[in-house]
Design a protein around this motif. Structure first.
Motif, PDB file in Angstrom:
ATOM      1  N   LEU A   1      63.092  52.904  58.374  1.00 20.27           N
ATOM      2  CA  LEU A   1      63.321  54.299  58.120  1.00 20.27           C
ATOM      3  C   LEU A   1      64.691  54.821  59.322  1.00 20.27           C
ATOM      4  N   LEU A   2      64.977  53.781  60.072  1.00 26.30           N
ATOM      5  CA  LEU A   2      65.953  53.961  61.193  1.00 26.30           C
ATOM      6  C   LEU A   2      67.293  54.330  60.772  1.00 26.30           C
ATOM      7  N   PRO A   3      67.787  53.695  59.596  1.00 22.77           N
ATOM      8  CA  PRO A   3      69.078  54.287  58.892  1.00 22.77           C
ATOM      9  C   PRO A   3      69.122  55.575  58.608  1.00 22.77           C
ATOM     10  N   ALA A   4      68.072  56.089  57.878  1.00 21.93           N
ATOM     11  CA  ALA A   4      67.987  57.390  57.416  1.00 21.93           C
ATOM     12  C   ALA A   4      67.713  58.182  58.826  1.00 21.93           C
ATOM     13  N   PHE A   5      66.928  57.791  59.948  1.00 25.77           N
ATOM     14  CA  PHE A   5      66.755  58.535  61.027  1.00 25.77           C
ATOM     15  C   PHE A   5      68.138  58.758  61.783  1.00 25.77           C
ATOM     16  N   CYS A   6      68.879  57.820  61.710  1.00 25.11           N
ATOM     17  CA  CYS A   6      70.447  57.735  62.421  1.00 25.11           C
ATOM     18  C   CYS A   6      71.359  58.866  61.552  1.00 25.11           C
ATOM     19  N   CYS A   7      70.944  58.656  60.390  1.00 27.35           N
ATOM     20  CA  CYS A   7      71.880  59.606  59.666  1.00 27.35           C
ATOM     21  C   CYS A   7      71.215  61.106  60.043  1.00 27.35           C
ATOM     22  N   ALA A   8      70.086  61.261  60.118  1.00 30.34           N
ATOM     23  CA  ALA A   8      69.597  62.557  60.568  1.00 30.34           C
ATOM     24  C   ALA A   8      70.268  63.135  61.893  1.00 30.34           C
ATOM     25  N   VAL A   9      70.083  62.295  62.859  1.00 27.97           N
ATOM     26  CA  VAL A   9      70.631  62.397  64.288  1.00 27.97           C
ATOM     27  C   VAL A   9      72.291  62.732  64.076  1.00 27.97           C
TER      28      VAL A   9
ATOM     29  N   LEU B   1      78.269  64.459  43.642  1.00 30.52           N
ATOM     30  CA  LEU B   1      77.728  63.203  43.903  1.00 30.52           C
ATOM     31  C   LEU B   1      77.707  62.476  45.235  1.00 30.52           C
ATOM     32  N   LYS B   2      78.960  62.368  45.321  1.00 32.42           N
ATOM     33  CA  LYS B   2      79.394  61.618  46.694  1.00 32.42           C
ATOM     34  C   LYS B   2      78.802  62.376  47.915  1.00 32.42           C
ATOM     35  N   ASP B   3      78.777  63.603  48.094  1.00 30.68           N
ATOM     36  CA  ASP B   3      78.118  64.460  49.018  1.00 30.68           C
ATOM     37  C   ASP B   3      76.668  63.868  49.051  1.00 30.68           C
ATOM     38  N   LEU B   4      75.983  64.046  47.951  1.00 31.31           N
ATOM     39  CA  LEU B   4      74.552  63.911  47.819  1.00 31.31           C
ATOM     40  C   LEU B   4      74.379  62.263  48.221  1.00 31.31           C
ATOM     41  N   PHE B   5      74.879  61.443  47.942  1.00 34.44           N
ATOM     42  CA  PHE B   5      74.752  60.034  48.194  1.00 34.44           C
ATOM     43  C   PHE B   5      74.894  59.757  49.998  1.00 34.44           C
ATOM     44  N   PHE B   6      75.926  60.235  50.358  1.00 30.97           N
ATOM     45  CA  PHE B   6      76.165  60.126  51.811  1.00 30.97           C
ATOM     46  C   PHE B   6      75.521  60.970  52.639  1.00 30.97           C
ATOM     47  N   GLY B   7      75.163  61.913  51.933  1.00 36.03           N
ATOM     48  CA  GLY B   7      74.258  63.098  52.735  1.00 36.03           C
ATOM     49  C   GLY B   7      74.813  64.272  53.502  1.00 36.03           C
ATOM     50  N   ASN B   8      75.897  64.727  52.823  1.00 35.36           N
ATOM     51  CA  ASN B   8      76.676  65.721  53.123  1.00 35.36           C
ATOM     52  C   ASN B   8      76.064  67.080  52.505  1.00 35.36           C
ATOM     53  N   VAL B   9      74.909  67.425  52.539  1.00 35.06           N
ATOM     54  CA  VAL B   9      74.307  68.478  52.041  1.00 35.06           C
ATOM     55  C   VAL B   9      73.070  68.742  52.863  1.00 35.06           C
TER      56      VAL B   9
ATOM     57  N   LEU C   1      68.376  55.961  52.806  1.00 35.77           N
ATOM     58  CA  LEU C   1      67.282  55.538  52.376  1.00 35.77           C
ATOM     59  C   LEU C   1      67.163  54.202  51.587  1.00 35.77           C
ATOM     60  N   LEU C   2      68.191  54.152  50.867  1.00 37.47           N
ATOM     61  CA  LEU C   2      68.185  52.898  50.042  1.00 37.47           C
ATOM     62  C   LEU C   2      68.303  51.605  50.551  1.00 37.47           C
ATOM     63  N   ILE C   3      69.051  51.721  51.940  1.00 32.20           N
ATOM     64  CA  ILE C   3      69.236  50.530  52.644  1.00 32.20           C
ATOM     65  C   ILE C   3      67.745  50.354  53.172  1.00 32.20           C
ATOM     66  N   GLY C   4      67.196  51.185  53.529  1.00 37.98           N
ATOM     67  CA  GLY C   4      65.887  50.865  53.993  1.00 37.98           C
ATOM     68  C   GLY C   4      65.027  50.446  53.242  1.00 37.98           C
TER      69      GLY C   4
ATOM     70  N   CYS D   1      65.571  48.954  50.456  1.00 38.48           N
ATOM     71  CA  CYS D   1      65.861  47.291  50.296  1.00 38.48           C
ATOM     72  C   CYS D   1      65.378  46.537  51.082  1.00 38.48           C
ATOM     73  N   TYR D   2      65.612  47.091  52.459  1.00 39.67           N
ATOM     74  CA  TYR D   2      64.809  46.188  53.714  1.00 39.67           C
ATOM     75  C   TYR D   2      63.271  45.802  53.310  1.00 39.67           C
ATOM     76  N   LEU D   3      62.422  47.118  53.020  1.00 45.98           N
ATOM     77  CA  LEU D   3      60.940  46.818  52.731  1.00 45.98           C
ATOM     78  C   LEU D   3      60.771  46.004  51.444  1.00 45.98           C
ATOM     79  N   LEU D   4      61.886  45.951  50.557  1.00 42.55           N
ATOM     80  CA  LEU D   4      61.661  45.211  49.460  1.00 42.55           C
ATOM     81  C   LEU D   4      61.799  43.727  49.869  1.00 42.55           C
ATOM     82  N   CYS D   5      62.827  43.516  50.406  1.00 45.48           N
ATOM     83  CA  CYS D   5      63.109  42.055  50.874  1.00 45.48           C
ATOM     84  C   CYS D   5      61.750  41.572  51.780  1.00 45.48           C
ATOM     85  N   ARG D   6      61.388  42.487  52.655  1.00 45.12           N
ATOM     86  CA  ARG D   6      60.212  41.949  53.400  1.00 45.12           C
ATOM     87  C   ARG D   6      58.916  41.618  52.775  1.00 45.12           C
ATOM     88  N   ARG D   7      58.984  42.285  51.592  1.00 41.09           N
ATOM     89  CA  ARG D   7      57.744  42.252  50.885  1.00 41.09           C
ATOM     90  C   ARG D   7      56.740  43.268  51.308  1.00 41.09           C
ATOM     91  N   THR D   8      57.225  44.262  52.013  1.00 40.73           N
ATOM     92  CA  THR D   8      56.374  45.248  52.582  1.00 40.73           C
ATOM     93  C   THR D   8      55.840  46.379  51.612  1.00 40.73           C
TER      94      THR D   8
END
Lengths: 449, 272, 324
Positions: free
Chosen positions: C35-43, C186-194, C206-209, C211-218
């Protein structure tokens, strides 16, 4: 003869750390004859053997000291010459108590062994061979100890189409079968030929996990010129690949129905070590009185593969392996996934003791479990496609009937569920507990009738 | 006015219809039950302990009235309930003595050795199946509370690695007897006061190796209670057992036991 | 007197004696890291507000957890990090300008009522963060639906009217004539400018996070795939706003990857997870597109509704025994 990759995998399974490198390259060493042996009368699945000796008797090496006692049972022989000093209940590797013949081995072990007459398997009849397997006390050396003579004599309405040799050895740390395949591949081949004769010519599949390249090479060499339908099937390295049902599926795509024996789908599965022992019994008349045990773990000074007589105390094995290191916290008889904890080293080996593992506090610890979080790790890990999470919750709530409804009787007790449980729940133990009480209930019901 | 009238009429009609339905149901759907079942159920204590072998008191009552069960199986109810049931059913009542569970082990954690540190589910059968149990004595109480868990009256608690029965609460249903993997719980007459609290029949030296308070079969208790003829004790291997047909009453036996495994009303709460 | 103990006392346990060494807290930590990437974006987008809100929620959750366990006389479980995760997830589901005391009330409700009242981790029928969000939506309807424009100005043309609303509110209002398929949107939605909740703005983070969860099999792919897939298909069939806009806007990605995949409240088998994910997607889209409904967004409610029928799904999706 050809080597093929297994076509049919199973869902589930786990990848534990194998630690086989500790002993996989070490040749089998013979243990110097210990001073005392405690030979249990219950070394196999089924009824314990009937003891034929008493305190003070002198026994010769290979002498019959325990008689087959029931349909599913096996005889027991003296592993060495000596004097019987006691016949008393002793605790076995599984924790249960059974009568054991304590033999003080003779100072001079060179006395003539009592052997059965060698048999020429090519001329001997099927019945003679089968009788020899029975008389030599051969039983499954993979762990369960099912008497081979029973397995090799399928009921008349069943025909064995596939003889599958189990060389998967999927338990971490254990390398006894791996070394047997390397060092005794010719004996395994002889055993295969004898068993083929007993079972009236089934196709042979030798199942070996892909992480045992040296074993596969040795087998390929030994079996190169064998006739008939023989294949070495290379299984993916995955625990519990050694499970009978999963091996049958991997080799033949046949599914053993729940509660049925492999012969119901025309298969007989036998461990490679057993097959080598069977060859010795037929060709040399040697009964099964010794086996290879892997002594390993971070608690022993010098991990090794030991050929030791049955009845050797764990203390003797550990002493041979350089003694135990400081701070040993756990002693396991067998492998870490399905083996049994023992409370002391004063326990003697049996025909099924494939390993003796000592672990220090660095690798084992006392854990406490927390409630199930429904993560599904156990469901994904279960090779039988059960729902261990629900079974464990049912047993925890003392609802054995519900656990039975979830199919707990199909559980192999392989331990994949507990291994992967992040809440450290004793899922396997819950299953075992449920199975025990269902069996006890069924037995009580049968006794009432 | 019409509104009030309509409402009254509608409600009256609904009431009449419902009454009719009930009357019809009572006439045609009623389940005829032997009135004695209710009486017998009332005579039973209502503990629903299952000790009689039936699923609760109601089930036992039905079986009694149907004649498929005999009175006397209800331990909680005791003589009072049994004689009343016998009266209802018109059969002769047999007097039975109130029986209570006795845990035949006094090897607490400070008296009996543990050979390992058990780590697993808290259940006696599971612990017993793990390397034969962590207690040095393979006949002794493991203390993981299988009996306490099945006790319908919460009469058993675990203290210092040992099950303790509260005599006042125990109704003698026997559930704990069958659940104990060591089979060391016995139903004994509630009036008996002297008990041998050991279940280990093996030879003395084997016992003393694992337990400070295990019976070694020295037979001093027999000797001190008037010898073999008096018949207060029986022996199984090297284990003394109180003959509950003829229990001893001499409290000095307790002090005279060299192994301190004879106790007077041992696990029971004081003031019974 | 205790006889003399001979030799060492070993551990005695039932097999297996090996463990994957993954614990509940390590799983929770995995999700926190994801969740860190999403949280960083939020900040990044909402500044200190995001930090304050997350801090408040996490602190409220931890304190409530500790107090509840104390009151219930059970062992303290704040070490398993599940309360931290609930706090963070709750914060990511809140609008940036929510008063902090409301966030704290939400945190207390999430842990006290939605989790510990049922017995703690493993026993709660509903996702605590989402249940708390639903509670807050009803209790503090105004503040919970007030959005401010994020730091960036919306670059998609014709969306001026939406500067203080989320794209979904804009959809619900029925923005006739608006060009939904333009790339800038679409670009705004994807990168978060909304506009939106703290955690639902940037799909990329969120998708980066995830992917991390899927790779870690969490987590497994089943629920996110089924959830997002159903939303996409539904939008395609419905034919209004382009499917990608539906997928990227609002809480679909956050919900599908981080909320619906909550272990305790989602089905245990793969088949069950697929059904669960499809159900979530379906309910989400029904709420979003129903002309009679008042809510522009339905992710939270869809997951809560599916949480409620999880036991039922579990019941009918038991695995089939090998060999049968």
């Amino acid at each position: 003869m050809k080597t093929v990759k297994a076509q049919f995998g199973f869902r589930g399974g786990i990848h534990p750390q194998y630690h086989k490198d500790l002993t996989a390259d070490l040749p089998i060493e013979r243990l110097p004859l210990p001073r005392t042996l405690a030979v249990s009368m219950s070394q196999h699945l089924g009824a314990p053997a009937k003891c034929l000796v008493k305190k003070g008797d002198a026994v010769a090496k290979g002498q019959l000291i325990g008689e087959r006692n029931g349909f599913i049972s096996a005889p027991v022989h003296a592993p060495a010459a000596g004097t019987v000093t006691a016949v008393e209940p002793r605790q076995g590797p599984t924790g249960g108590w059974a009568d054991a013949v304590v033999i003080e081995t003779a100072e001079d072990p060179s006395g003539a062994p009592v052997l059965m007459p060698p048999l020429d398997w090519k001329t001997a009849s099927r019945e003679e061979l089968l009788a020899r397997v029975n008389d030599a006390g051969i039983c499954g050396m993979g762990g369960a100890g099912f008497p081979s003579a029973v397995k090799l004599a399928p009921p008349p309405d069943k025909h064995c189409e596939y003889l599958i040799l189990n060389g998967a050895e999927c338990e971490p740390y254990l390398t006894g079968d791996c070394r047997t395949m390397i060092e005794r591949a010719d004996r395994i081949r002889l055993g295969v030929e004898i068993m083929r004769k007993i079972l009236a010519g089934p196709a042979v599949r030798i199942a070996v996990e892909a992480n045992k390249l040296a074993s596969i090479a040795a087998l390929e060499k030994a079996f190169a010129d064998i006739e008939g339908n023989v294949e070495i099937v290379v299984l993916p390295t995955l625990y519990p690949q050694g499970s009978e049902k999963h091996q049958i599926y991997a080799c033949t795509k046949r599914l053993v129905p729940p509660g049925a024996l492999p012969i119901s789908v025309g298969c007989v599965v036998e461990n490679v070590g057993t097959v080598a022992a069977l060859a010795d019994a037929v060709e040399n008349g040697v009964p099964l009185t010794e086996r290879v045990t892997t002594v390993s773990g971070d608690g022993v000074a010098r991990p090794c593969n030991v050929l030791a007589p049955v009845g050797t105390s764990y203390a003797d094995l550990v002493a041979f392996a350089g003694g135990e290191k400081d701070g040993v916290r756990k002693v396991i008889s067998g492998g870490p996934m399905m083996g049994f904890n023992v409370p002391s080293l004063q326990i003697a080996t049996t025909k099924t003791t494939s390993g003796l593992l000592l672990f220090t506090a660095a690798s084992v610890f006392q854990y406490s479990s927390s409630p199930c979080i429904n993560c599904g790790s156990c469901v994904r890990a279960c090779p039988m496609q059960l729902n261990p999470a629900y079974i464990s919750r049912a047993v925890e709530a003392n609802d054995i009937a519900m656990a039975e409804g979830f199919g707990v009787m199909n559980c192999l007790e392989c331990g994949a569920c507990s291994f992967s449980c992040p809440a450290y729940r004793d899922v396997t133990q819950f299953c075992r507990r449920a199975k025990a009480s269902i069996r006890a209930k069924a037995a009580a019901k049968a006794a009432k009738k | 006015m019409t509104a009030i009238l309509t409402a009254t009429l509608v409600i009256a009609a609904v009431g009449a219809l419902a009454a009719l339905a009930l009357a019809v149901a009572d006439r045609y759907l009623a389940v005829r039950e032997d009135p004695r079942i209710g009486l017998v159920t009332a005579a039973l204590p209502g503990a629903n302990c299952g000790g009689c072998g039936f699923a609760g008191c109601g089930d036992y009552a039905r079986a009694l009235v149907a004649g498929t069960a005999a009175p006397g199986a209800c331990a909680p109810g005791g003589d009072a309930a049994n004689s009343e049931i016998a009266k209802i059913l018109g059969v002769a009542a047999e007097a039975t003595e109130r029986r209570v569970a006795l845990v035949k082990c006094c090897g607490t954690r400070s008296e009996a050795i543990r050979v390992g540190d058990y780590n697993g589910i808290c259940d006696c059968a599971a612990a017993a199946a793990t390397a034969g149990g962590d207690k040095g004595c393979r006949y002794g109480c493991l203390g993981y509370g299988a009996c306490a868990n099945v006790c319908p009256k919460h009469a058993i608690r675990i203290e210092d690695g040992l099950a303790i029965v509260d005599k006042r609460l125990c109704v003698g249903c026997g559930k704990c007897v069958s659940v104990c993997p060591r089979r060391l719980i016995e139903l004994v007459p509630a009036s008996a006061t002297i008990h041998v609290l050991c279940n280990n029949p093996v030879r003395g030296p084997e016992v003393t190796k694992v337990c400070g308070v295990g019976c070694i079969g020295c037979r001093l208790c027999e000797k001190n209670s008037g010898g073999k003829e008096a018949g207060h004790f029986t022996f199984n291997g090297f284990l003394a057992h109180v003959n509950y047909e003829n229990p001893p009453a001499d409290a000095t036996l307790v002090a005279k036991c060299p192994r301190k495994c004879i106790k007077e009303d041992p696990h029971f709460e004081a003031g019974v | 007197m205790l006889p003399k103990q001979t030799g060492e006392r070993y551990l005695l346990s039932s097999s297996p004696h090996a463990h994957a060494r993954r614990t509940v807290s390590s799983l929770m930590l995995d999700v926190l890291v994801a969740l860190l990437p999403a949280f960083c974006c939020a900040v990044y987008f909402f500044g200190r507000r995001a930090l304050f809100l997350a801090g408040t929620c996490i602190a409220a959750c931890l304190v409530t957890e500790a107090l509840c366990r104390l009151a219930m006389k059970r062992e303290n479980t704040i070490g398993d990090l599940s309360a931290v995760l609930t706090g963070l997830l709750l914060a990511l589901n809140l609008p940036p300008d929510l008063p902090l005391w409301m966030a704290a009330v939400g945190g207390v409700f999430a842990i006290g009522i939605c989790k510990q009242a049922f017995g703690g981790l493993g026993y709660n029928p509903f996702n605590p963060a989402l249940a708390a969000r639903a509670f807050m939506l009803i209790s503090f309807t105004g503040p919970m639906t007030t959005w401010t424009a994020s730091a960036w100005q919306i670059s998609a043309g014709g969306m001026d009217a939406a500067t203080t609303a989320t794209p979904l509110a804009f959809i619900k209002k029925g923005a006739e004539g608006f060009d939904w398929s333009q790339a800038a949107l679409l670009k705004d939605l994807f990168f978060g400018n909304v506009n939106g909740c703290l955690g639902e703005t940037s799909a990329l983070a969120l998708l980066i996070g995830a992917c991390y969860l899927l790779c870690r099999r969490t987590i497994t792919w089943h629920i996110p795939f089924a959830f997002i897939g159903t939303v996409f298909l539904f939008a395609m069939v419905e034919g209004g706003v382009p499917p990608l806009v539906h997928v990227l806007s609002g809480g679909v990605v956050l919900g599908a990857c981080f909320m619906a995949t909550d272990y305790v409240t989602s089905p245990i088998t793969a088949k069950g997870k697929l059904i669960f994910g499809c159900g979530c997607g379906l309910v989400t889209m029904l709420i979003r597109t129903a002309p009679t409904g008042a809510y522009p967004e339905g992710v939270s409610f869809s997951i809560l509704i599916m949480n409620a029928i999880t036991p039922l799904i579990n019941r009918y999706t038991q695995p089939k025994v090998f060999g049968k």
